[in-house]
Design a protein around this motif. Structure first.
Motif, PDB file in Angstrom:
ATOM      1  N   UNK A  76     -35.273   5.635  -8.495  1.00 13.13           N
ATOM      2  CA  UNK A  76     -36.006   4.948  -7.432  1.00 13.13           C
ATOM      3  C   UNK A  76     -36.540   3.643  -8.014  1.00 13.13           C
ATOM      4  N   UNK A  77     -36.674   2.676  -7.166  1.00 10.66           N
ATOM      5  CA  UNK A  77     -37.183   1.395  -7.622  1.00 10.66           C
ATOM      6  C   UNK A  77     -36.058   0.402  -7.819  1.00 10.66           C
ATOM      7  N   UNK A  78     -36.401  -0.682  -8.459  1.00 12.37           N
ATOM      8  CA  UNK A  78     -35.435  -1.751  -8.672  1.00 12.37           C
ATOM      9  C   UNK A  78     -34.932  -1.726 -10.106  1.00 12.37           C
ATOM     10  N   UNK A  79     -33.669  -2.032 -10.265  1.00 12.45           N
ATOM     11  CA  UNK A  79     -33.105  -2.137 -11.607  1.00 12.45           C
ATOM     12  C   UNK A  79     -33.642  -3.397 -12.263  1.00 12.45           C
ATOM     13  N   UNK A  80     -33.855  -3.308 -13.581  1.00 19.40           N
ATOM     14  CA  UNK A  80     -34.242  -4.473 -14.359  1.00 19.40           C
ATOM     15  C   UNK A  80     -33.651  -4.327 -15.753  1.00 19.40           C
ATOM     16  N   UNK A  81     -34.037  -5.197 -16.666  1.00 18.31           N
ATOM     17  CA  UNK A  81     -33.461  -5.199 -18.012  1.00 18.31           C
ATOM     18  C   UNK A  81     -33.714  -3.890 -18.758  1.00 18.31           C
ATOM     19  N   UNK A  82     -34.759  -3.160 -18.394  1.00 20.46           N
ATOM     20  CA  UNK A  82     -35.090  -1.914 -19.085  1.00 20.46           C
ATOM     21  C   UNK A  82     -34.415  -0.681 -18.491  1.00 20.46           C
ATOM     22  N   UNK A  83     -33.713  -0.818 -17.392  1.00 17.33           N
ATOM     23  CA  UNK A  83     -33.048   0.311 -16.749  1.00 17.33           C
ATOM     24  C   UNK A  83     -31.935   0.818 -17.656  1.00 17.33           C
ATOM     25  N   UNK A  84     -31.940   2.127 -17.912  1.00 14.29           N
ATOM     26  CA  UNK A  84     -30.953   2.750 -18.804  1.00 14.29           C
ATOM     27  C   UNK A  84     -29.808   3.365 -17.998  1.00 14.29           C
ATOM     28  N   UNK A  96     -27.031 -12.891 -17.274  1.00 19.69           N
ATOM     29  CA  UNK A  96     -26.255 -11.658 -17.446  1.00 19.69           C
ATOM     30  C   UNK A  96     -26.980 -10.459 -16.855  1.00 19.69           C
ATOM     31  N   UNK A  97     -28.292 -10.392 -17.025  1.00 19.78           N
ATOM     32  CA  UNK A  97     -29.055  -9.289 -16.434  1.00 19.78           C
ATOM     33  C   UNK A  97     -28.863  -9.286 -14.923  1.00 19.78           C
ATOM     34  N   UNK A  98     -28.972 -10.447 -14.297  1.00 22.63           N
ATOM     35  CA  UNK A  98     -28.798 -10.535 -12.840  1.00 22.63           C
ATOM     36  C   UNK A  98     -27.393 -10.107 -12.423  1.00 22.63           C
ATOM     37  N   UNK A  99     -26.393 -10.589 -13.143  1.00 24.04           N
ATOM     38  CA  UNK A  99     -25.007 -10.226 -12.825  1.00 24.04           C
ATOM     39  C   UNK A  99     -24.769  -8.729 -13.007  1.00 24.04           C
ATOM     40  N   UNK A 100     -25.313  -8.166 -14.071  1.00 21.62           N
ATOM     41  CA  UNK A 100     -25.155  -6.731 -14.334  1.00 21.62           C
ATOM     42  C   UNK A 100     -25.838  -5.895 -13.257  1.00 21.62           C
ATOM     43  N   UNK A 101     -27.005  -6.321 -12.807  1.00 19.49           N
ATOM     44  CA  UNK A 101     -27.713  -5.581 -11.756  1.00 19.49           C
ATOM     45  C   UNK A 101     -26.896  -5.574 -10.469  1.00 19.49           C
TER      46      UNK A 101
END
Length: 93
Positions: A28-36, A8-13
């Protein structure tokens, strides 16, 4: 984290990268599970509604009770991370 959560994290990103590609934001940077959504990506309330619809159409393929995620004690939550949304989807999809 479970395999379902990671999926789900991958799909959401992927969905969020497409969703925000034309936005003028300073993330800036890459989205991950902690990205708000609000704090990092600059979402506004209308964006969250559009995201909910996109998640239901593209990821869950069914109606999901997002009000349980978006509201706590009768008030809207201040912000959500990609990981929180993934956790929620694991429990309802």
């Amino acid at each position: 984290m479970s395999a379902a959560h990671e999926n789900y994290v991958k799909q959401l990103i992927v969905l969020l990268e497409d969703f925000t590609q034309d936005w003028d934001h300073e993330f800036e940077g890459r989205m991950d599970a902690n990205t708000r959504l609000l704090g990092d990506l600059g979402f506004e309330s209308i964006d969250i509604i559009q995201l909910v619809v996109a998640i239901e159409e593209d990821i869950s393929k069914k109606k999901v009770p997002f009000e349980k995620l978006l509201m706590k004690d009768g008030r809207y939550v201040d912000d959500l991370s990609i990981g929180q949304i993934a956790d929620f989807l694991v429990g309802f999809v």
